[in-house]
Design a protein around this motif. Structure first.
Motif, PDB file in Angstrom:
ATOM      1  N   LYS A  63     -15.476 -31.848 -34.651  1.00 10.05           N
ATOM      2  CA  LYS A  63     -14.937 -32.258 -35.946  1.00 10.05           C
ATOM      3  C   LYS A  63     -15.954 -31.897 -37.031  1.00 10.05           C
ATOM      4  O   LYS A  63     -17.148 -32.193 -36.901  1.00 10.05           O
ATOM      5  CB  LYS A  63     -14.699 -33.777 -35.910  1.00 10.05           C
ATOM      6  N   TYR A  65     -16.706 -32.896 -40.065  1.00  2.09           N
ATOM      7  CA  TYR A  65     -17.443 -34.018 -40.672  1.00  2.09           C
ATOM      8  C   TYR A  65     -16.673 -35.306 -40.416  1.00  2.09           C
ATOM      9  O   TYR A  65     -15.566 -35.290 -39.874  1.00  2.09           O
ATOM     10  CB  TYR A  65     -17.683 -33.800 -42.174  1.00  2.09           C
ATOM     11  N   ALA A  66     -17.269 -36.403 -40.805  1.00  4.80           N
ATOM     12  CA  ALA A  66     -16.682 -37.722 -40.502  1.00  4.80           C
ATOM     13  C   ALA A  66     -15.291 -37.864 -41.110  1.00  4.80           C
ATOM     14  O   ALA A  66     -14.974 -37.255 -42.130  1.00  4.80           O
ATOM     15  CB  ALA A  66     -17.591 -38.822 -41.011  1.00  4.80           C
ATOM     16  N   GLN A  67     -14.511 -38.726 -40.469  1.00  9.10           N
ATOM     17  CA  GLN A  67     -13.138 -38.930 -40.917  1.00  9.10           C
ATOM     18  C   GLN A  67     -13.098 -39.552 -42.323  1.00  9.10           C
ATOM     19  O   GLN A  67     -12.276 -39.158 -43.131  1.00  9.10           O
ATOM     20  CB  GLN A  67     -12.416 -39.848 -39.918  1.00  9.10           C
ATOM     21  N   LYS A  68     -14.033 -40.480 -42.569  1.00  6.55           N
ATOM     22  CA  LYS A  68     -13.995 -41.211 -43.841  1.00  6.55           C
ATOM     23  C   LYS A  68     -15.342 -41.178 -44.563  1.00  6.55           C
ATOM     24  O   LYS A  68     -16.351 -40.751 -44.004  1.00  6.55           O
ATOM     25  CB  LYS A  68     -13.581 -42.665 -43.591  1.00  6.55           C
ATOM     26  N   HIS A  69     -15.299 -41.649 -45.800  1.00  7.28           N
ATOM     27  CA  HIS A  69     -16.503 -41.858 -46.619  1.00  7.28           C
ATOM     28  C   HIS A  69     -17.228 -40.565 -46.998  1.00  7.28           C
ATOM     29  O   HIS A  69     -18.435 -40.582 -47.259  1.00  7.28           O
ATOM     30  CB  HIS A  69     -17.477 -42.810 -45.900  1.00  7.28           C
ATOM     31  N   THR A  70     -16.541 -39.421 -47.005  1.00  5.88           N
ATOM     32  CA  THR A  70     -17.190 -38.168 -47.431  1.00  5.88           C
ATOM     33  C   THR A  70     -16.635 -37.675 -48.760  1.00  5.88           C
ATOM     34  O   THR A  70     -17.227 -36.807 -49.406  1.00  5.88           O
ATOM     35  CB  THR A  70     -16.987 -37.053 -46.381  1.00  5.88           C
ATOM     36  N   GLY A  71     -15.511 -38.228 -49.169  1.00  7.05           N
ATOM     37  CA  GLY A  71     -14.879 -37.776 -50.414  1.00  7.05           C
ATOM     38  C   GLY A  71     -14.010 -36.550 -50.204  1.00  7.05           C
ATOM     39  O   GLY A  71     -13.372 -36.071 -51.143  1.00  7.05           O
ATOM     40  N   ASN A  72     -14.003 -36.021 -48.987  1.00  2.00           N
ATOM     41  CA  ASN A  72     -13.176 -34.842 -48.682  1.00  2.00           C
ATOM     42  C   ASN A  72     -11.916 -35.250 -47.918  1.00  2.00           C
ATOM     43  O   ASN A  72     -11.829 -36.340 -47.367  1.00  2.00           O
ATOM     44  CB  ASN A  72     -13.969 -33.850 -47.823  1.00  2.00           C
ATOM     45  N   ARG A  74      -9.521 -35.317 -44.780  1.00  2.00           N
ATOM     46  CA  ARG A  74      -9.865 -35.368 -43.355  1.00  2.00           C
ATOM     47  C   ARG A  74      -9.537 -34.044 -42.672  1.00  2.00           C
ATOM     48  O   ARG A  74      -8.508 -33.426 -42.920  1.00  2.00           O
ATOM     49  CB  ARG A  74      -9.129 -36.534 -42.696  1.00  2.00           C
TER      50      ARG A  74
END
Length: 211
Positions: A63, A65-72, A74
């Motif tokens: 994956k 980057y992380a599913q949440k808390h990245t501002g992007n 999913r």
């Protein structure tokens, strides 16, 4: 025009031949010609092109980057179709069949139309059936084309039987010249040629098939 020139291997006119009634068409059937040529072109496609789907593209197992808390948004894989280098959605695969079915009557009508136009354009010469060769001789056939003043044009030779093998070999050695048996000739072959040189029996054989 009700007659076609009958020539020998020197290019000399030795008589006239009546046009078979099958080719006495006032107006060619352009739609039949179009469908026949499109069908022939489609049947010649190899269909070897192949694209990779998302599941076939290498990489992208992790994956990004992380599913949440990245501002992007999913993302599950960098091999999704919207990524550069990703898989292709609904891309071509070699399993596709490009053949187009055209009724036999339409093919016959197309062949009749194409030949009738060549006759109207005075682009058809009839070669005497008695013409033979003991061995392949490209030079004599080249001289024959010069005598008819078509040596710089695209020419289609149509023969009627396998006994003309030496004539076919001689013709195939000349650029812009194609040679086929009557049973092999297609509408596209006739349209592609500027001039046609056909044995008398070959024209009769084609007329019998398309009648």
């Amino acid at each position: 025009m009700s007659k076609i020139k009958l020539v020998d291997l020197t290019g000399k006119t030795i008589g006239d031949v009546d046009i078979p009634t099958a080719f006495a068409m006032e107006k060619p059937h352009t739609q039949a010609v179009f469908e026949s040529v499109i069908s022939e072109n489609a049947s010649r496609r190899q269909g070897t092109h192949s694209t990779l789907t998302k599941g076939e593209v290498r990489g992208g197992g992790k994956k990004p980057y992380a599913q949440k808390h990245t501002g992007n948004a999913r993302q599950g894989s960098i091999r999704n179709p919207h990524y550069v280098g990703g898989g292709v959605v609904f891309g071509p695969k070699p399993t596709r069949n490009y053949k187009l079915k055209v009724n036999n009557k339409v093919n016959k009508l197309a062949l009749r139309s194409a030949l009738s136009e060549k006759i109207k354009s005075i682009a058809l010469f009839i070669l005497d059936d008695k013409v033979t060769m003991n061995k392949p001789n490209t030079k004599s056939l080249s001289t024959f084309l010069k005598a008819l003043q078509i040596n710089d044009k695209k020419v289609l030779f149509i023969f009627n039987n396998e006994k003309t093998e030496k004539l076919i070999k001689s013709a195939c050695n000349i650029s812009r010249v194609n040679a086929k048996l009557a049973k092999q000739v297609s509408t596209k072959d006739i349209l592609h040629a500027n001039f046609i040189v056909a044995q008398q029996s070959a024209i009769a054989a084609i007329a019998k098939v398309v009648a």
